[in-house]
Design a protein around this motif. Structure first.
Motif, PDB file in Angstrom:
ATOM      1  N   ARG A  49       0.886  -1.054  -0.052  1.00  0.00           N
ATOM      2  CA  ARG A  49       0.222  -0.232  -0.040  1.00  0.00           C
ATOM      3  C   ARG A  49       0.856   1.331   0.039  1.00  0.00           C
ATOM      4  O   ARG A  49       0.455   2.288  -0.076  1.00  0.00           O
ATOM      5  CB  ARG A  49      -0.937   0.103   1.495  1.00  0.00           C
ATOM      6  N   SER A  78      -5.635   0.339  -6.123  1.00  0.00           N
ATOM      7  CA  SER A  78      -5.125   0.965  -4.932  1.00  0.00           C
ATOM      8  C   SER A  78      -5.840   0.414  -3.806  1.00  0.00           C
ATOM      9  O   SER A  78      -6.900   0.272  -3.636  1.00  0.00           O
ATOM     10  CB  SER A  78      -5.075   2.336  -5.086  1.00  0.00           C
ATOM     11  N   THR A  80      -7.545   1.507  -0.544  1.00  0.00           N
ATOM     12  CA  THR A  80      -7.916   2.847   0.066  1.00  0.00           C
ATOM     13  C   THR A  80      -8.156   2.628   1.595  1.00  0.00           C
ATOM     14  O   THR A  80      -8.411   3.855   2.264  1.00  0.00           O
ATOM     15  CB  THR A  80      -9.332   2.840  -0.675  1.00  0.00           C
ATOM     16  N   ASP A 103      -9.722  -0.151  -4.632  1.00  0.00           N
ATOM     17  CA  ASP A 103     -10.128   0.357  -5.693  1.00  0.00           C
ATOM     18  C   ASP A 103      -9.468   0.017  -6.881  1.00  0.00           C
ATOM     19  O   ASP A 103      -8.673   0.264  -7.246  1.00  0.00           O
ATOM     20  CB  ASP A 103      -9.985   2.149  -5.438  1.00  0.00           C
ATOM     21  N   TRP A 221      -9.840   8.472  -5.044  1.00  0.00           N
ATOM     22  CA  TRP A 221     -10.069   7.319  -4.398  1.00  0.00           C
ATOM     23  C   TRP A 221     -11.592   7.106  -3.843  1.00  0.00           C
ATOM     24  O   TRP A 221     -11.883   8.030  -3.798  1.00  0.00           O
ATOM     25  CB  TRP A 221      -8.843   7.017  -3.252  1.00  0.00           C
ATOM     26  N   ALA A 223     -13.611   4.605  -0.748  1.00  0.00           N
ATOM     27  CA  ALA A 223     -13.664   3.668   0.305  1.00  0.00           C
ATOM     28  C   ALA A 223     -15.035   3.745   0.920  1.00  0.00           C
ATOM     29  O   ALA A 223     -15.591   4.631   0.997  1.00  0.00           O
ATOM     30  CB  ALA A 223     -12.698   3.974   1.191  1.00  0.00           C
TER      31      ALA A 223
END
Length: 236
Positions: A49, A78, A80, A103, A221, A223
């Motif tokens: 990450r 990615s 998130t 994501d 992004w 989440a």
């Protein structure tokens, strides 16, 4: 959006999670599938990450960037939110808990392999356990302060889609702007339709927008709201 979920039987330990720091990152290992041509990469892929890679043809970055050899399209993913610590479940019939959220743009992760070290704490003691290997689906040790054996058994990982009705937080690529709302729909390109949407700019609520379509190229992004600390975003 995807989440990596864990189900396990904990005995004498809690707070089970990957050993994942910037100095010693955990590398999450998956099998990856192209959403366009449905071709699955034959090898496992790993990323942390903390990695940042440029996305070709875009100003954005991602933890993982992959070009499908069959269709030639470039996709990205990615992390998130997370990693979240797996706790002793309050409801023994509902043991599944999210570890990370992802994501994914144009790709899907189909399988997870628990390479790398995990850590946990004594359920009733301050004993710290590190270097936990979950690759075989179980782990045993001894807590001297508790005077008993501890274990993690029946380890199962599952990759889940974020469902319609989930409350999301989406940050745009500019203007310190975030949207918080309920997922109405999402397509394979990550265009998102939110309902009951609220807008935040520079951490301040600017009002309700109702039904909002957010195009994928505007999203930095996103989440689920329960996976993000609002204080981290500065939202009030």
């Amino acid at each position: 959006m995807l989440s990596l979920a864990l189900t396990a039987d904990l005995q004498g330990v809690s707070n089970l999670q990957p050993q994942d720091t910037e100095e010693e990152p955990y590398y999450y290992t998956f099998k990856v599938l192209c959403s366009s041509c449905r071709e699955e990469h034959p090898n496992w892929v790993s990323f942390s990450r903390y990695e940042k890679h440029d996305i070709p043809g875009s100003r954005g970055e991602a933890n993982f960037v992959w070009k499908c050899k069959l269709c030639g399209k470039t996709h990205s993913a990615s992390i998130t939110a997370g990693p979240h610590a797996y706790q002793i479940p309050e409801d023994p019939k509902n043991k599944t808990q999210k570890i990370i959220e992802l994501d994914c743009r144009g790709l899907e992760f189909t399988e997870f392999k628990a390479d790398g070290d995990w850590e946990a704490k004594g359920a009733e003691t301050p004993t710290a356990f590190s270097g936990i290997d979950l690759s075989e689906g179980e782990w045993y040790d001894y807590d001297e302060k508790a005077g008993e054996e501890v274990s993690v058994k029946d380890v199962k990982f599952e990759i889940r889609n974020i469902k319609v009705g989930t409350e999301l937080i989406i940050r745009l690529k500019w203007g310190q702007t975030e949207y918080r709302g309920t997922l109405e729909s999402i397509d394979s390109y990550m265009n998102v339709l939110l309902r009951d949407t609220e807008e935040y700019i520079d951490g301040k609520n600017t009002g309700s927008l109702g039904l909002v379509l957010i195009r994928c190229n505007n999203i930095l992004w996103m989440a689920s709201a329960d996976g993000v600390e609002m204080t981290d975003l500065g939202l009030k």
